[in-house]
Design an enzyme around this catalytic site. Structure first.
Site, PDB file in Angstrom:
ATOM      1  N   ARG A  12       0.839  -1.208   0.000  1.00 12.29           N
ATOM      2  CA  ARG A  12       0.000   0.000   0.000  1.00 12.29           C
ATOM      3  C   ARG A  12       0.872   1.256   0.000  1.00 12.29           C
ATOM      4  O   ARG A  12       2.071   1.195   0.242  1.00 12.29           O
ATOM      5  CB  ARG A  12      -0.903   0.009   1.241  1.00 12.29           C
ATOM      6  N   VAL A  61       8.044  -7.735   9.011  1.00 15.87           N
ATOM      7  CA  VAL A  61       9.463  -7.386   9.069  1.00 15.87           C
ATOM      8  C   VAL A  61       9.930  -6.944  10.458  1.00 15.87           C
ATOM      9  O   VAL A  61      11.114  -6.673  10.653  1.00 15.87           O
ATOM     10  CB  VAL A  61       9.850  -6.327   7.997  1.00 15.87           C
ATOM     11  N   ASN A  87      10.863   0.344   3.699  1.00 10.29           N
ATOM     12  CA  ASN A  87       9.744   1.297   3.665  1.00 10.29           C
ATOM     13  C   ASN A  87       8.654   0.984   4.689  1.00 10.29           C
ATOM     14  O   ASN A  87       7.953   1.892   5.139  1.00 10.29           O
ATOM     15  CB  ASN A  87       9.155   1.284   2.243  1.00 10.29           C
ATOM     16  N   SER A 139      11.543  10.191   7.689  1.00 12.74           N
ATOM     17  CA  SER A 139      10.421  11.150   7.667  1.00 12.74           C
ATOM     18  C   SER A 139      10.949  12.515   8.100  1.00 12.74           C
ATOM     19  O   SER A 139      11.965  12.588   8.812  1.00 12.74           O
ATOM     20  CB  SER A 139       9.343  10.690   8.649  1.00 12.74           C
ATOM     21  N   TYR A 152       7.125   7.622  17.089  1.00 13.53           N
ATOM     22  CA  TYR A 152       7.330   7.535  15.631  1.00 13.53           C
ATOM     23  C   TYR A 152       8.576   8.341  15.239  1.00 13.53           C
ATOM     24  O   TYR A 152       9.433   7.849  14.506  1.00 13.53           O
ATOM     25  CB  TYR A 152       6.079   8.084  14.937  1.00 13.53           C
ATOM     26  N   THR A 155      11.833   6.699  16.003  1.00  8.23           N
ATOM     27  CA  THR A 155      12.234   5.639  15.057  1.00  8.23           C
ATOM     28  C   THR A 155      12.802   6.248  13.783  1.00  8.23           C
ATOM     29  O   THR A 155      13.761   5.738  13.213  1.00  8.23           O
ATOM     30  CB  THR A 155      11.057   4.716  14.671  1.00  8.23           C
ATOM     31  N   ILE A 185       2.506  12.747   2.650  1.00  9.77           N
ATOM     32  CA  ILE A 185       2.213  12.033   1.401  1.00  9.77           C
ATOM     33  C   ILE A 185       0.807  11.457   1.499  1.00  9.77           C
ATOM     34  O   ILE A 185       0.403  10.954   2.558  1.00  9.77           O
ATOM     35  CB  ILE A 185       3.243  10.887   1.180  1.00  9.77           C
TER      36      ILE A 185
END
Ligand code: NAP
Length: 242
Positions: A12, A61, A87, A139, A152, A155, A185
């Site tokens: 996705r 993963v 990703n 990011s 987040y 990371t 995005i």
């Protein structure tokens, strides 16, 4: 020879756009997915009908054993691995005080430990052939931080440290390691934003739009084809965080 590329979280969003562009360019692509089996199978069917070299493989993963199987699958199908695109990721929008240990571990394992495992498992093949490229999706929250996104952002900042350090360690083996730091995005990850939120964000972005998966995919393709860039963090955010 045609390069073989693994894209984690290729079912996705940004990962799917990366798979689409690279498959269209004629690369061998392993599309990794975790929960989106139906989407992955549809993609496989579409790409096979077009004569593209895309294989799909389910692996979480954030788990070492599953990463090992993903790497073995790619080598079994295509004989080697030239590029990994790390990703796969999840977000965790919470006030810092409300982040639980479970949230923290989940985000760290999915977004950062996965990159550690993917790199460790893929690197022996790359070192053997003295060639390879690792592309990590960070990011702007990793470069600049984001409120309500501390776990987040940690990371994504961790990915930047990993990228730069590994680039130094692996440069002598002709393996390049780079990161991309996308801005906002248009993917499921941002489906919680209202139209008004998005309009307000757009006003802060010099290019006056939010990004599309293809904007990131084009950078991935460029890094794959380039031969002298390593240890870099490329921001693709329409100029949002200058
Ligand atoms: P998305 O639309 O939510 O897609 C996430 C992808 O990651 C899915 O393909 C999902 O696969 C996969 N995934 C999640 N956990 C996984 C796991 N444990 N094992 C394997 N695959 C897993 O998100 P996105 O926006 O495309 O984000 C992709 C990457 O870009 C992430 O690392 C994200 O942090 C980063 N990023 C996104 C933005 C943005 O604005 N969208 C901005 C900066 C950075 P399944 O559905 O098959 O489980």
């Amino acid at each position: 020879m045609r390069k073989t590329i693994i894209v984690t979280g290729g079912s996705r969003g940004i990962g799917a756009a990366i798979v689409r562009l690279l498959a269209n360019e004629g690369y061998n692509v392993v599309l990794n997915y975790n929960k989106s089996e139906e989407i992955a199978e549809k993609a496989k069917e579409e790409y096979t009908n077009k004569g593209y070299n895309v294989e799909i493989f389910r692996a979480d993963v954030s788990k070492r054993e599953e990463v090992k199987k993903l790497i073995e699958f790619a080598i079994d199908k295509f004989g080697t691995i030239d590029v990994i695109v790390n990703n796969a990721g999840i977000d965790n929008e919470k006030l810092f005080q409300n982040i639980t240990d479970e949230d923290w571990n989940n985000v760290i394992n999915t977004n950062l430990y996965s990159v550690f495992c993917m790199c460790q498992e893929a690197i022996p093949t790359m070192i053997n052939k003295q060639s390879g490229s690792i592309i990590n999706i960070s990011s702007i929250y990793g470069t600049n931080g984001g409120s309500f996104a501390v776990a987040y952002s940690a990371t994504k900042a961790g990915i930047i440290g990993l990228t730069k350090s590994l680039a130094k360690e692996l440069g002598p083996s002709n393996i390049r390691v780079n990161a991309i730091a996308p801005g906002i995005i248009d993917t499921d990850m941002n489906k919680g934003y209202s139209k008004e939120d998005i309009d307000n964000i757009k006003e802060e972005i010099p290019l006056n739009r939010i990004g599309e998966g293809i904007d990131i995919a084009k950078c991935v393709k460029w890094i794959i084809e380039d031969e002298y860039t390593t240890g870099q963090v490329i921001k693709i955010d329409g100029g949002w965080y200058l």
